[in-house]
Design a protein around this motif. Sequence first.
Motif, mmCIF file in Angstrom:
data_model
loop_
_atom_site.group_PDB
_atom_site.id
_atom_site.type_symbol
_atom_site.label_atom_id
_atom_site.label_comp_id
_atom_site.label_asym_id
_atom_site.label_seq_id
_atom_site.Cartn_x
_atom_site.Cartn_y
_atom_site.Cartn_z
ATOM 1 N N MET A 1 0.850 -1.207 0.000
ATOM 2 C CA MET A 1 0.000 0.000 0.000
ATOM 3 C C MET A 1 0.882 1.251 0.000
ATOM 4 O O MET A 1 1.949 1.258 0.586
ATOM 5 N N ASP A 2 0.424 2.237 -0.713
ATOM 6 C CA ASP A 2 1.087 3.537 -0.745
ATOM 7 C C ASP A 2 1.232 4.057 0.683
ATOM 8 O O ASP A 2 0.363 3.851 1.524
ATOM 9 N N ASN A 3 2.370 4.716 0.929
ATOM 10 C CA ASN A 3 2.667 5.221 2.275
ATOM 11 C C ASN A 3 1.589 6.146 2.830
ATOM 12 O O ASN A 3 1.181 6.051 3.980
ATOM 13 N N PHE A 4 1.115 7.065 1.959
ATOM 14 C CA PHE A 4 0.085 8.012 2.395
ATOM 15 C C PHE A 4 -1.229 7.295 2.682
ATOM 16 O O PHE A 4 -1.960 7.658 3.608
ATOM 17 N N GLU A 5 -1.521 6.283 1.850
ATOM 18 C CA GLU A 5 -2.778 5.535 2.066
ATOM 19 C C GLU A 5 -2.707 4.760 3.376
ATOM 20 O O GLU A 5 -3.709 4.645 4.092
ATOM 21 N N ALA A 6 -1.520 4.236 3.681
ATOM 22 C CA ALA A 6 -1.345 3.520 4.956
ATOM 23 C C ALA A 6 -1.587 4.489 6.113
ATOM 24 O O ALA A 6 -2.252 4.160 7.106
ATOM 25 N N LEU A 7 -1.064 5.716 5.954
ATOM 26 C CA LEU A 7 -1.239 6.741 6.996
ATOM 27 C C LEU A 7 -2.727 7.111 7.125
ATOM 28 O O LEU A 7 -3.245 7.283 8.233
ATOM 29 N N TRP A 8 -3.389 7.199 5.982
ATOM 30 C CA TRP A 8 -4.825 7.546 5.979
ATOM 31 C C TRP A 8 -5.633 6.467 6.714
ATOM 32 O O TRP A 8 -6.520 6.784 7.525
ATOM 33 N N ALA A 9 -5.285 5.215 6.424
ATOM 34 C CA ALA A 9 -5.985 4.100 7.082
ATOM 35 C C ALA A 9 -5.751 4.164 8.589
ATOM 36 O O ALA A 9 -6.665 3.942 9.394
ATOM 37 N N TYR A 10 -4.507 4.507 8.958
ATOM 38 C CA TYR A 10 -4.197 4.638 10.391
ATOM 39 C C TYR A 10 -5.019 5.775 11.011
ATOM 40 O O TYR A 10 -5.607 5.634 12.077
ATOM 41 N N GLN A 11 -5.065 6.905 10.292
ATOM 42 C CA GLN A 11 -5.803 8.053 10.840
ATOM 43 C C GLN A 11 -7.270 7.693 11.113
ATOM 44 O O GLN A 11 -7.822 8.073 12.145
ATOM 45 N N THR A 12 -7.871 6.958 10.188
ATOM 46 C CA THR A 12 -9.283 6.584 10.349
ATOM 47 C C THR A 12 -9.515 5.889 11.696
ATOM 48 O O THR A 12 -10.428 6.242 12.447
ATOM 49 N N GLU A 13 -8.642 4.933 12.013
ATOM 50 C CA GLU A 13 -8.815 4.187 13.273
ATOM 51 C C GLU A 13 -8.386 5.029 14.486
ATOM 52 O O GLU A 13 -8.983 4.948 15.553
ATOM 53 N N ASP A 14 -7.348 5.838 14.290
ATOM 54 C CA ASP A 14 -6.836 6.688 15.378
ATOM 55 C C ASP A 14 -7.903 7.694 15.811
ATOM 56 O O ASP A 14 -8.128 7.915 17.011
#
Length: 233
Positions: A1-14
């Motif tokens: 997964m793209d780095n930014f998309e991984a961060l976005w997925a993390y943000q959603t749960e965070d």
Amino acid sequence: MDNFEALWAYQTEDIKADAIANAIRRSPVRQKLEKTRDLILDRQKQYKQIEVEITAMADRKDIISQAVEHSESQLRALKERFDSNPPATAEDVKALMAEVSHCRDTIRQYEAEIARIVKESSAHEKQQHIVRMDAANAKKAFDQLKTEYEAESQSKKAELDEQRAKAKALAATVDPALLDEYNTIKKHISPPIARLTHGQCSGCNTSLPSAVVSRIKNGSLVECETCGRMIIQ
Ligand SMILES: [Zn+2]
């Protein structure tokens, strides 16, 4: 997964985890609990204040009682003087009677003041009793609310722990430098990442210059000059 998309997925749960934490903080039961605690503290303060006033009144009553005793002994002295050395002239009689009358007036005034103090003290004591009952009732309510809050927060905390664990698992998939940046931005604004939508930062709806839009599309790390969020495609 793209780095930014991984961060976005993390943000959603965070952010979901933050919402649970906020709900715990803003729980109506907790707010009632805090209000009740304030009420108890307020009543305790009031109780002490009334106590101080009652003590002051008792002191004042003692002083006046002493003054009454003093006036009464003066009155006795006048009577003794009258018995042992009766006034010879009408003028002397008048002068002595004036002294007696003055003495009696003073005693009456003192006694009236004592009666006022006793009445006021008793009103204060009644008030103090009400305040104490209020505080006792509030304490009962506080204990009940505390039990309720503990049960509620226990289940919410389990939910929070679960959500934090979910977020943490995703954090492991994000580039650490990017995650650091995320946490730095989050100190100022949350959520810290926004999508690029129709040439705008979706966090604050500011239109971005085309050069900036191109940089975002090229996958560069861009932060919004208006809101400070990281903008991703
Ligand atoms: Zn913005």
